[in-house]
Scaffold this motif. Structure first.
Motif, PDB file in Angstrom:
ATOM      1  N   VAL A   1      31.368  30.743  26.637  1.00 26.77           N
ATOM      2  CA  VAL A   1      31.435  30.834  28.229  1.00 26.77           C
ATOM      3  C   VAL A   1      31.292  32.492  28.408  1.00 26.77           C
ATOM      4  CG1 VAL A   1      34.633  31.442  27.491  1.00 26.77           C
ATOM      5  CG2 VAL A   1      33.099  30.617  29.717  1.00 26.77           C
ATOM      6  N   GLY A   2      31.686  32.643  27.646  1.00 24.07           N
ATOM      7  CA  GLY A   2      31.314  34.926  27.742  1.00 24.07           C
ATOM      8  C   GLY A   2      31.025  35.288  26.936  1.00 24.07           C
ATOM      9  N   TRP A   3      28.895  35.763  27.018  1.00 27.16           N
ATOM     10  CA  TRP A   3      27.702  35.807  26.553  1.00 27.16           C
ATOM     11  C   TRP A   3      27.421  37.405  26.350  1.00 27.16           C
ATOM     12  CZ3 TRP A   3      27.695  32.496  30.684  1.00 27.16           C
ATOM     13  CH2 TRP A   3      27.107  33.463  31.632  1.00 27.16           C
ATOM     14  N   ASP A   4      27.103  38.002  25.435  1.00 28.51           N
ATOM     15  CA  ASP A   4      26.972  39.896  25.165  1.00 28.51           C
ATOM     16  C   ASP A   4      28.264  41.079  25.052  1.00 28.51           C
ATOM     17  OD1 ASP A   4      24.220  38.652  24.287  1.00 28.51           O
ATOM     18  OD2 ASP A   4      23.565  38.945  27.090  1.00 28.51           O
ATOM     19  N   VAL A   5      29.165  39.735  24.956  1.00 28.77           N
ATOM     20  CA  VAL A   5      30.672  40.291  25.333  1.00 28.77           C
ATOM     21  C   VAL A   5      31.570  39.929  24.371  1.00 28.77           C
ATOM     22  CG1 VAL A   5      30.522  41.305  27.889  1.00 28.77           C
ATOM     23  CG2 VAL A   5      31.607  39.208  26.850  1.00 28.77           C
ATOM     24  N   THR A   6      32.296  41.072  23.563  1.00 31.84           N
ATOM     25  CA  THR A   6      33.492  40.705  22.413  1.00 31.84           C
ATOM     26  C   THR A   6      34.976  40.609  22.639  1.00 31.84           C
ATOM     27  OG1 THR A   6      33.718  43.544  22.145  1.00 31.84           O
ATOM     28  CG2 THR A   6      31.967  42.264  21.087  1.00 31.84           C
TER      29      THR A   6
ATOM     30  N   THR B   1      38.511  41.166  27.655  1.00 29.97           N
ATOM     31  CA  THR B   1      40.231  41.380  28.458  1.00 29.97           C
ATOM     32  C   THR B   1      40.224  42.696  28.659  1.00 29.97           C
ATOM     33  OG1 THR B   1      40.494  42.494  26.043  1.00 29.97           O
ATOM     34  CG2 THR B   1      40.604  40.496  26.488  1.00 29.97           C
ATOM     35  N   LEU B   2      39.337  43.802  29.055  1.00 29.61           N
ATOM     36  CA  LEU B   2      39.427  44.241  29.471  1.00 29.61           C
ATOM     37  C   LEU B   2      38.852  44.698  31.334  1.00 29.61           C
ATOM     38  CD1 LEU B   2      37.668  47.202  27.480  1.00 29.61           C
ATOM     39  CD2 LEU B   2      39.895  47.166  27.442  1.00 29.61           C
ATOM     40  N   ASN B   3      38.484  43.639  31.749  1.00 28.86           N
ATOM     41  CA  ASN B   3      37.944  43.092  32.360  1.00 28.86           C
ATOM     42  C   ASN B   3      38.762  41.171  33.164  1.00 28.86           C
ATOM     43  OD1 ASN B   3      37.500  42.465  35.468  1.00 28.86           O
ATOM     44  ND2 ASN B   3      34.936  43.052  34.483  1.00 28.86           N
ATOM     45  N   GLN B   4      40.184  41.418  34.080  1.00 31.20           N
ATOM     46  CA  GLN B   4      40.779  40.524  33.595  1.00 31.20           C
ATOM     47  C   GLN B   4      40.178  39.452  34.886  1.00 31.20           C
ATOM     48  OE1 GLN B   4      43.274  39.088  31.777  1.00 31.20           O
ATOM     49  NE2 GLN B   4      43.103  39.839  30.420  1.00 31.20           N
ATOM     50  N   SER B   5      39.513  40.244  35.044  1.00 32.03           N
ATOM     51  CA  SER B   5      38.993  38.609  36.810  1.00 32.03           C
ATOM     52  C   SER B   5      38.053  38.712  36.269  1.00 32.03           C
ATOM     53  CB  SER B   5      39.023  40.027  38.334  1.00 32.03           C
ATOM     54  OG  SER B   5      37.664  40.946  37.464  1.00 32.03           O
ATOM     55  N   SER B   6      37.145  38.742  35.226  1.00 32.85           N
ATOM     56  CA  SER B   6      36.074  37.834  34.451  1.00 32.85           C
ATOM     57  C   SER B   6      36.414  37.063  33.293  1.00 32.85           C
ATOM     58  CB  SER B   6      35.308  38.356  34.661  1.00 32.85           C
ATOM     59  OG  SER B   6      35.227  39.865  33.482  1.00 32.85           O
ATOM     60  N   TYR B   7      37.778  37.501  32.672  1.00 33.92           N
ATOM     61  CA  TYR B   7      38.188  36.747  31.789  1.00 33.92           C
ATOM     62  C   TYR B   7      38.472  35.483  31.536  1.00 33.92           C
ATOM     63  CZ  TYR B   7      40.807  36.538  27.156  1.00 33.92           C
ATOM     64  OH  TYR B   7      41.066  36.768  25.815  1.00 33.92           O
ATOM     65  N   ALA B   8      37.755  34.493  30.681  1.00 34.53           N
ATOM     66  CA  ALA B   8      37.826  32.976  30.858  1.00 34.53           C
ATOM     67  C   ALA B   8      39.037  32.410  30.331  1.00 34.53           C
ATOM     68  CB  ALA B   8      36.300  32.801  30.534  1.00 34.53           C
TER      69      ALA B   8
ATOM     70  N   CYS C   1      41.649  34.436  21.808  1.00 38.72           N
ATOM     71  CA  CYS C   1      40.122  34.451  22.666  1.00 38.72           C
ATOM     72  C   CYS C   1      39.234  34.832  20.484  1.00 38.72           C
ATOM     73  CB  CYS C   1      39.886  35.746  23.159  1.00 38.72           C
ATOM     74  SG  CYS C   1      37.789  36.139  22.904  1.00 38.72           S
ATOM     75  N   LYS C   2      38.617  34.379  20.439  1.00 32.65           N
ATOM     76  CA  LYS C   2      37.730  34.564  19.521  1.00 32.65           C
ATOM     77  C   LYS C   2      36.096  34.896  19.139  1.00 32.65           C
ATOM     78  CE  LYS C   2      40.190  31.371  16.857  1.00 32.65           C
ATOM     79  NZ  LYS C   2      40.477  30.154  15.497  1.00 32.65           N
ATOM     80  N   ASP C   3      35.515  35.863  19.080  1.00 30.94           N
ATOM     81  CA  ASP C   3      34.867  35.929  18.697  1.00 30.94           C
ATOM     82  C   ASP C   3      33.234  34.928  18.609  1.00 30.94           C
ATOM     83  OD1 ASP C   3      35.052  38.746  20.335  1.00 30.94           O
ATOM     84  OD2 ASP C   3      35.332  39.799  18.508  1.00 30.94           O
ATOM     85  N   PHE C   4      32.623  34.787  19.010  1.00 34.51           N
ATOM     86  CA  PHE C   4      31.329  33.665  18.657  1.00 34.51           C
ATOM     87  C   PHE C   4      31.072  33.682  17.755  1.00 34.51           C
ATOM     88  CE2 PHE C   4      27.219  31.998  19.970  1.00 34.51           C
ATOM     89  CZ  PHE C   4      27.541  31.147  19.819  1.00 34.51           C
ATOM     90  N   GLY C   5      29.975  33.459  16.821  1.00 31.12           N
ATOM     91  CA  GLY C   5      29.468  33.861  15.504  1.00 31.12           C
ATOM     92  C   GLY C   5      28.474  33.751  15.226  1.00 31.12           C
ATOM     93  N   ASN C   6      27.677  32.977  16.020  1.00 27.87           N
ATOM     94  CA  ASN C   6      25.739  32.613  16.474  1.00 27.87           C
ATOM     95  C   ASN C   6      25.521  34.094  17.519  1.00 27.87           C
ATOM     96  OD1 ASN C   6      23.277  32.104  15.902  1.00 27.87           O
ATOM     97  ND2 ASN C   6      23.737  30.525  16.617  1.00 27.87           N
ATOM     98  N   GLY C   7      26.081  35.177  17.257  1.00 26.34           N
ATOM     99  CA  GLY C   7      25.374  35.656  18.436  1.00 26.34           C
ATOM    100  C   GLY C   7      26.839  36.958  19.526  1.00 26.34           C
ATOM    101  N   PRO C   8      26.626  37.796  20.259  1.00 27.72           N
ATOM    102  CA  PRO C   8      27.641  38.249  20.789  1.00 27.72           C
ATOM    103  C   PRO C   8      28.452  37.382  22.451  1.00 27.72           C
ATOM    104  CG  PRO C   8      25.605  38.877  21.617  1.00 27.72           C
ATOM    105  CD  PRO C   8      25.207  38.630  20.330  1.00 27.72           C
ATOM    106  N   GLY C   9      29.541  37.397  22.234  1.00 27.43           N
ATOM    107  CA  GLY C   9      29.929  36.190  23.175  1.00 27.43           C
ATOM    108  C   GLY C   9      31.525  35.955  22.301  1.00 27.43           C
ATOM    109  N   TYR C  10      32.132  34.955  23.369  1.00 31.80           N
ATOM    110  CA  TYR C  10      33.592  34.731  22.951  1.00 31.80           C
ATOM    111  C   TYR C  10      33.633  33.488  23.436  1.00 31.80           C
ATOM    112  CZ  TYR C  10      35.803  35.706  27.817  1.00 31.80           C
ATOM    113  OH  TYR C  10      35.509  35.744  29.143  1.00 31.80           O
ATOM    114  N   ARG C  11      34.612  32.654  22.676  1.00 35.87           N
ATOM    115  CA  ARG C  11      34.928  31.444  22.977  1.00 35.87           C
ATOM    116  C   ARG C  11      36.775  31.505  23.317  1.00 35.87           C
ATOM    117  NH1 ARG C  11      31.754  27.524  18.675  1.00 35.87           N
ATOM    118  NH2 ARG C  11      30.517  27.205  19.731  1.00 35.87           N
ATOM    119  N   CYS C  12      37.227  29.847  24.140  1.00 35.79           N
ATOM    120  CA  CYS C  12      39.407  30.153  23.561  1.00 35.79           C
ATOM    121  C   CYS C  12      39.209  28.993  23.187  1.00 35.79           C
ATOM    122  CB  CYS C  12      38.885  29.817  25.709  1.00 35.79           C
ATOM    123  SG  CYS C  12      38.033  31.634  26.386  1.00 35.79           S
ATOM    124  N   PHE C  13      40.754  29.829  22.843  1.00 35.01           N
ATOM    125  CA  PHE C  13      41.379  28.657  22.219  1.00 35.01           C
ATOM    126  C   PHE C  13      42.802  28.173  22.404  1.00 35.01           C
ATOM    127  CE2 PHE C  13      37.412  29.548  19.680  1.00 35.01           C
ATOM    128  CZ  PHE C  13      36.663  28.236  18.873  1.00 35.01           C
TER     129      PHE C  13
END
Length: 205
Positions: free
Chosen positions: A152-157, A162-169, A176-188
Motif C-alpha cells: 500500500v506504500g512503496w519505497d518507504v519503510t 509513520t512520520l507523515n500521518q496524512s499519507s500513512y495508510a 505496520c510491517k515492512d515489505f520483504g520484496n523491495g521497499p514498502g509496507y503493508r498493514c495488518f
C-alpha cells in the motif's frame, strides 16, 4: 494479485518442416511501483523434450534459464513435483522480466511424440505437473497465472511512513510491517482484532 499471461511456445511441424514460435514476453512493472513479481509464489516452468527458456531483467542484473530434454515420451500424470526437473525460481525485487523460448535441436528428434515446448511463469502453489501432458499443437494458446506482490506504500519503510500521518495508510489497532520484496509496507490487524486495516476511520475492531 494474480494476472493471466500467455504461455510461450516453440513448435516443429513434420508435415511442412517448419517451426512456429511465439514472440518473447516482457513483463514490465516499472510504471506500477506498488507491485513486484512475487519471489515466493512464482517459478519459470518449462515443459517439453527439446526446450530451453531464458529469463532476464531489463537491467541485465539477473539471468537464468532452464533446459527440458528427453529422448522418449514422458507421462507427466505420474509426476508428483516439478521443481526438480522443470522449474527454476526467480529472485525477489524484480520489476521487469523477459522470457525467451527456443529448442535445442529444432524439435526434429522428438517431433513424433512431442512437437512443441512451452514456457511460462506460474504460481508454484497452484501448479500441478500431473495435470499436464507433453505439449502439442493443441496446447497452444493456454494461459498461466502470474502472482504479483503488492504494497500500500512503496519505497518507504514503516518508520518513514509513520512520520507523515496524512499519507500513512494503516488504520486503528493495526500493525505496520515492512515489505520483504523491495521497499514498502503493508498493514495488518493486531492480534485479537479483525476488519480492514486500511480503513483510516474504522480500522480493525
Amino acid at each position: 494479485m494474480v494476472v493471466s499471461l500467455p504461455e510461450l511456445y516453440d513448435c516443429y511441424s513434420e508435415t511442412d518442416y517448419s517451426t512456429n514460435a511465439s514472440d518473447n514476453l516482457l513483463i514490465n512493472l516499472s510504471a506500477y511501483p506498488q507491485y513486484r513479481l512475487s519471489d515466493t509464489r512464482k517459478n519459470l516452468t518449462v515443459l517439453g523434450c527439446d526446450t530451453y527458456a531464458l529469463i532476464s531483467d531489463q537491467n541485465g542484473m539477473f539471468r537464468s534459464g532452464w533446459i527440458s530434454y528427453c529422448s522418449d515420451p514422458v507421462d507427466l500424470a505420474k509426476e508428483t513435483t516439478c521443481s526438480d526437473h522443470c522449474q527454476t525460481s526467480i529472485p525477489k525485487g524484480l520489476k521487469t522480466l523477459c522470457i525467451k523460448i527456443s529448442s535445442i535441436d529444432g524439435d526434429t528428434l522428438v517431433s513424433r511424440f512431442n512437437p512443441c515446448g512451452v514456457a511460462f511463469v506460474v504460481d508454484r502453489k497452484a501448479f500441478n505437473i500431473s495435470d499436464r501432458t507433453l505439449p502439442s499443437f493443441n496446447d497452444l494458446g493456454k494461459r498461466a497465472d502470474l502472482v504479483l506482490d503488492w504494497m500500500v506504500g512503496w519505497d518507504v519503510t514503516c518508520r518513514q511512513a509513520t512520520l507523515n500521518q496524512s499519507s500513512y495508510a494503516c488504520g486503528n489497532h493495526t500493525e505496520c510491517k515492512d515489505f520483504g520484496n523491495g521497499p514498502g509496507y503493508r498493514c495488518f490487524c493486531k492480534a485479537g482484532y479483525q476488519g480492514n486495516p486500511y480503513d483510516r476511520f474504522k480500522g480493525c475492531r
